[in-house]
Every structure is written in structure tokens, then in C-alpha cells.
Design a protein around this motif. Structure first.
Motif: not given
Length: 313
Positions: A69-71, A61-66
Motif C-alpha cells: 500500500r505504501a509503495w 523480506a519485508g513484503l507485506d500488505l502495508a
């Protein structure tokens, strides 16, 4: 941990096990690469868990491109090397594609993730004279007929003669070596086999090891393994790494790891006049671009080839 938290942990573990099997069985990646990719994805999942305080939130859940990139940006701020960041980017892209195709993600969120280019600095290499000094040190050390010293000498001779990876070297079996033809069959990345020639000194060291060293160490756990550890099983790569570090110190040459000896072999092949395609085949590079990284090490050879071949040089 409550029941929801335990369920989430079990879900993540199951997901990682399935991903690991995919990498090993379908992608044919090495054990080392599989371990690294799974560790990278584990850190990503831990990062996601930290952003989702509820234990019953699904693992992805919450895994997206942003988020991806933040990780990666957070790890870059912590001083992670570009090579490690590039590998982690590759790991999560592979994971996202696998998870999407398996129905774990609604979209392939890693498809547009761009990774930093890894550093192209080659490790230090030995001069020809220094490589000869290192191998002569190993040979003299083996004069005591200690089977471990005989193994070390033969292993280093084969590493330098063939430019194999340390993982390929420890995976060599006795039938893979043809001393009459002076060749060795190695299994590289993606389980691809190649046959590599070896020189007279390496063949001699191997012959001595097989005649006097290996029989002294061989036992029930030896199987067909060429290089054995002190207890008779297949030698561990870490053992040979330690051997190389110690022998460079004794020989008084630049300290280097087994991969540095591989780079040394490639550099000396090019400096001696070998063409890039041949070196590519010897090293087992999938792309010629990887082999071309060595060309800047031998500018004199390239200039000489240019002057000889170009009509207006």
C-alpha cells in the motif's frame, strides 16, 4: 557490489525470470503485458531493497500488505495515472499469489490489496466522414505503387474494418485472411482466436497489397507474415503507429493512435445499429462490461432503441 549483494541480485533476477515464464507459458499473457508486469515487480523489488540496507537480506523480506500500500501510495503522490496504478496493483497481486504458491512467500500478502479503478475515459474517435477522409488519403498515397504505401493503406483499412488491436494486426499471417469470404482470423489476448468480418474496401486494399506490394518487400525473413517492414520482416507495431499519426496530419483529421481507430470502429458499429454482443465478439472483449463503455458515445441510438422497444416510452 560485495558477494552478498551479487547473490541477492542474482536471486531477484532468477525470481523475475521464473515469474516471466509463468506469465507467458501458464497465463498466456501477451509479450507486452508480460514485459509491463515484470517491470512493475522489478520496481517493487527495488523499493524493498531500498528499505533493507543489508545486502544479504532475501529479496522478498519485508513484503507485506502495508508495504504494498505504501509503495502504491508513493507512486500516486508522484502523479502516476490511475490506469497505471491499477495495472501495477494487478501485477503485484499476480506476483504475490505466484510467489506464495511457489514457496517464496509465507502468505499471499497481495490478496487483500485493493487497486484504484482505472479511468474510464475513452480516447477521441473520428467522425464517419473523417474516417473516410483518412482512408481515402491513404488510398491516394498508395497510387504511386510504393509497396510501403500499399501496405499502409491495407493496414489502416483492416484496422478500421475489424477494430483489431495493433498487436493483433501485425500478428496476422497471409493464410489468416479469406478474401472470398471477407474474414480475417486474429489471435487476441490469452492466445484466443476469433474470426472477424471485413468490408469490401478493406478486402480490395488487401488484394492490391498481396498482388503488388507484399511481393516487392518479401524476403527470407518474411515467412507467412501479412504485413512486412521495409527490410522484409514482420512489420513493427511502432512503424504503423507512426504511419497513422502522419496520415491523420495529412488528412487534416484528429490525431489518434491505432487504439483510437479501434474505438472509432466500435463506435461506428454501435451507431450503425449493431448490438453489443456482436461488437463484443468483433473486438474480442472477454467481458460485455468492457464493450458497454462505448454506449455513452451514442446516446441518440440508445434513446431511439428505447423509444422503439419500451411499451411506455
Amino acid at each position: 557490489m560485495n558477494d552478498a549483494g551479487a547473490g541477492r541480485a542474482a536471486s531477484e533476477e532468477s525470481l523475475l525470470e521464473a515469474f516471466s515464464r509463468f506469465l507467458s507459458l501458464q497465463r498466456g499473457l501477451s509479450v507486452h503485458t508480460v514485459r509491463a508486469y515484470v517491470a512493475d515487480v522489478t520496481q517493487l523489488l527495488d523499493h524493498l531493497a531500498g528499505r533493507q540496507p543489508a545486502d544479504d537480506v532475501p529479496a522478498l523480506a519485508g513484503l507485506d500488505l502495508a508495504t504494498l500500500r505504501a509503495w502504491l501510495a508513493d507512486q500516486q503522490r508522484r502523479g502516476m495515472s490511475r490506469a497505471t496504478l491499477a495495472r501495477r496493483s494487478a501485477a503485484v497481486r499476480t506476483f504475490c499469489t505466484w510467489a506464495y504458491r511457489g514457496g517464496h512467500l509465507a502468505e499471499d500478502v497481495g490478496l487483500r490489496l485493493r487497486s484504484p479503478r482505472p479511468d474510464r475515459h475513452l480516447p477521441a474517435v473520428l467522425a464517419v466522414d473523417d474516417a473516410a477522409r483518412l482512408l481515402e488519403t491513404a488510398r491516394q498515397r498508395a497510387d504511386d505503387d510504393d509497396p510501403v504505401h500499399l501496405r499502409d493503406w491495407a493496414a489502416l483499412e483492416l484496422l478500421y474494418a475489424t477494430g483489431t488491436r495493433i498487436s493483433e494486426l501485425v500478428g496476422v499471417d497471409v493464410p489468416d485472411v479469406d478474401l472470398r469470404e471477407r474474414t480475417v482470423r486474429v489471435t487476441g489476448k490469452g492466445d484466443k482466436e476469433r474470426v472477424v468480418p471485413l468490408g469490401v474496401p478493406a478486402a480490395g486494399a488487401l488484394e492490391t497489397w498481396l498482388a503488388r506490394g507484399r511481393p516487392a518487400l518479401a524476403g527470407p525473413a518474411s515467412g507467412r507474415a501479412m504485413f512486412l517492414g521495409a527490410r522484409g520482416g514482420r512489420v513493427d507495431p511502432r512503424t504503423l503507429r507512426g504511419v497513422l499519426h502522419r496520415l491523420t496530419a495529412v488528412a487534416g483529421v484528429h490525431d489518434l493512435a491505432p487504439h483510437g481507430l479501434r474505438h472509432t470502429a466500435a463506435t461506428h458499429l454501435l451507431a450503425g445499429g449493431s448490438d453489443l454482443r456482436t461488437v463484443q465478439e468483433v473486438l474480442g472483449h472477454a467481458s460485455l462490461a468492457t464493450t458497454q463503455r462505448y454506449t455513452h458515445v451514442t446516446p441518440e441510438r440508445l434513446l431511439a432503441a428505447y423509444n422503439q422497444a419500451h411499451p411506455r416510452a
